[in-house]
Design a protein around this motif. Structure first.
Motif, mmCIF file in Angstrom:
data_model
loop_
_atom_site.group_PDB
_atom_site.id
_atom_site.type_symbol
_atom_site.label_atom_id
_atom_site.label_comp_id
_atom_site.label_asym_id
_atom_site.label_seq_id
_atom_site.Cartn_x
_atom_site.Cartn_y
_atom_site.Cartn_z
ATOM 1 N N ASP A 91 55.935 11.263 33.372
ATOM 2 C CA ASP A 91 55.440 12.643 33.377
ATOM 3 C C ASP A 91 56.558 13.682 33.400
ATOM 4 O O ASP A 91 56.487 14.680 32.670
ATOM 5 C CB ASP A 91 54.471 12.863 34.532
ATOM 6 N N PRO A 92 57.613 13.514 34.209
ATOM 7 C CA PRO A 92 58.718 14.475 34.142
ATOM 8 C C PRO A 92 59.400 14.488 32.772
ATOM 9 O O PRO A 92 59.824 15.546 32.287
ATOM 10 C CB PRO A 92 59.670 13.994 35.247
ATOM 11 N N THR A 93 59.515 13.317 32.145
ATOM 12 C CA THR A 93 60.088 13.254 30.797
ATOM 13 C C THR A 93 59.234 14.058 29.821
ATOM 14 O O THR A 93 59.761 14.806 28.983
ATOM 15 C CB THR A 93 60.188 11.797 30.324
ATOM 16 N N ARG A 185 52.947 27.267 37.611
ATOM 17 C CA ARG A 185 54.412 27.304 37.562
ATOM 18 C C ARG A 185 54.935 26.366 36.485
ATOM 19 O O ARG A 185 55.915 26.681 35.794
ATOM 20 C CB ARG A 185 54.991 26.948 38.925
ATOM 21 N N LEU A 186 54.299 25.207 36.326
ATOM 22 C CA LEU A 186 54.707 24.270 35.271
ATOM 23 C C LEU A 186 54.562 24.907 33.892
ATOM 24 O O LEU A 186 55.461 24.795 33.046
ATOM 25 C CB LEU A 186 53.868 22.986 35.346
ATOM 26 N N LEU A 201 59.981 19.999 38.823
ATOM 27 C CA LEU A 201 58.721 20.405 39.440
ATOM 28 C C LEU A 201 57.649 19.344 39.200
ATOM 29 O O LEU A 201 56.852 19.043 40.099
ATOM 30 C CB LEU A 201 58.262 21.753 38.887
ATOM 31 N N MET A 202 57.636 18.756 38.006
ATOM 32 C CA MET A 202 56.673 17.699 37.740
ATOM 33 C C MET A 202 56.915 16.506 38.651
ATOM 34 O O MET A 202 55.974 15.891 39.178
ATOM 35 C CB MET A 202 56.739 17.264 36.273
ATOM 36 N N ILE A 206 54.090 15.065 41.278
ATOM 37 C CA ILE A 206 53.569 13.704 41.317
ATOM 38 C C ILE A 206 53.785 13.072 42.688
ATOM 39 O O ILE A 206 52.939 12.326 43.185
ATOM 40 C CB ILE A 206 54.223 12.850 40.213
ATOM 41 N N THR A 207 54.900 13.382 43.306
ATOM 42 C CA THR A 207 55.197 12.832 44.629
ATOM 43 C C THR A 207 54.099 13.176 45.632
ATOM 44 O O THR A 207 53.830 12.410 46.565
ATOM 45 C CB THR A 207 56.562 13.355 45.127
ATOM 46 N N ASN A 208 53.438 14.319 45.424
ATOM 47 C CA ASN A 208 52.373 14.751 46.334
ATOM 48 C C ASN A 208 50.979 14.590 45.711
ATOM 49 O O ASN A 208 50.036 15.261 46.125
ATOM 50 C CB ASN A 208 52.591 16.219 46.710
ATOM 51 N N SER A 209 50.861 13.680 44.746
ATOM 52 C CA SER A 209 49.614 13.540 43.999
ATOM 53 C C SER A 209 48.562 12.740 44.769
ATOM 54 O O SER A 209 48.837 12.119 45.802
ATOM 55 C CB SER A 209 49.892 12.845 42.659
ATOM 56 N N LEU A 210 47.342 12.725 44.218
ATOM 57 C CA LEU A 210 46.255 11.950 44.817
ATOM 58 C C LEU A 210 46.551 10.456 44.800
ATOM 59 O O LEU A 210 46.158 9.733 45.713
ATOM 60 C CB LEU A 210 44.942 12.226 44.077
ATOM 61 N N THR A 211 47.238 9.982 43.763
ATOM 62 C CA THR A 211 47.581 8.557 43.718
ATOM 63 C C THR A 211 48.528 8.210 44.857
ATOM 64 O O THR A 211 48.397 7.149 45.485
ATOM 65 C CB THR A 211 48.223 8.195 42.369
#
Length: 225
Positions: A91-93, A185-186, A201-202, A206-211
């Motif tokens: 996702d960051p890529t 912001r993204l 930021l992505m 993701i680090t704080n995502s639901l998964t």
């Protein structure tokens, strides 16, 4: 149900329908499939249904035991962690590439999608999850990398069950409201062509995502099982 003429065969129809029901939670993890009832509901014989089951089993979404009983695969902390780790890379890529390659059409799609977002909380439920996914699709499709888009489509499919689990957990609304604000912001970073900042930021997003939330819950569940 999708119209049958959209698919090459009845097996394709059964595959698409079963996969959708597994990923959206209509067929819960661990539930047993009543194959003949399913075949009747899909207006087909058992043969194309079993072909679909073989495909879904190879994807890890169904489990077939030695007695040919079929169950929806359980959700595990290990699988959730693997999905999370791959998203943390891809996702960051995609965000970085989107900031370098986005077109005016991409920008319009992202802005339209972000305007439809709802906070991903239990209050908004499925509507919020759907809008959230649509937004992320507009973002990673702006990467203009077909292989990356295909990989992320599949990854997001397989993560859906874990997002729904995370939605049911009670971490409070504040982190999810912050998550909602990060989407705008993204878009701003991608529109401004700030590739490195968009990727970072992505990654944080993701680090704080639901998964990520689901991983902790599943680990705790497995420890106390």
């Amino acid at each position: 149900m999708p119209s049958q003429n959209m698919f090459l065969s009845k097996s394709d129809l059964a595959y698409a329908e079963l996969r959708d029901q597994i990923l959206n939670g209509s067929l819960p993890a661990g539930s047993r499939l009543a194959q003949y009832d399913l075949a009747d509901s899909l207006n087909m014989s058992i043969t194309p249904l079993r072909e679909a089951i073989r495909r879904l089993s190879s994807e890890g979404l169904l489990t077939v035991d030695t007695h040919r009983d079929v169950r929806v695969s359980t959700m595990t902390a290990d699988e959730a962690r693997q999905l999370f780790e791959v998203r943390l890379s891809l996702d960051p890529t995609a965000a970085e590439l989107a900031a370098r390659r986005r077109t005016e059409t991409d920008i319009a799609a992202m802005r339209a999608a972000v305007d439809q977002l709802l906070p991903v909380t239990r209050q908004w439920g499925e509507d919020a999850l759907t809008a959230h996914r649509v937004f992320h699709q507009t973002l990673y499709r702006a990467s203009r990398n077909d292989l990356l888009i295909k990989m992320l489509d599949d990854l997001w499919d397989k993560s859906d069950r874990y997002r729904r689990l995370g939605l049911d957990l009670p971490p409070g609304d504040e982190p999810r409201t912050r998550d909602h604000e990060e989407h705008r912001r993204l878009v701003d970073l991608i529109v401004d062509g700030q590739a490195d900042q968009a990727a970072q930021l992505m990654r944080d997003h993701i680090t704080n995502s639901l998964t990520a939330t689901a991983i902790s819950a599943l680990e705790d569940r497995e420890t106390h099982a």
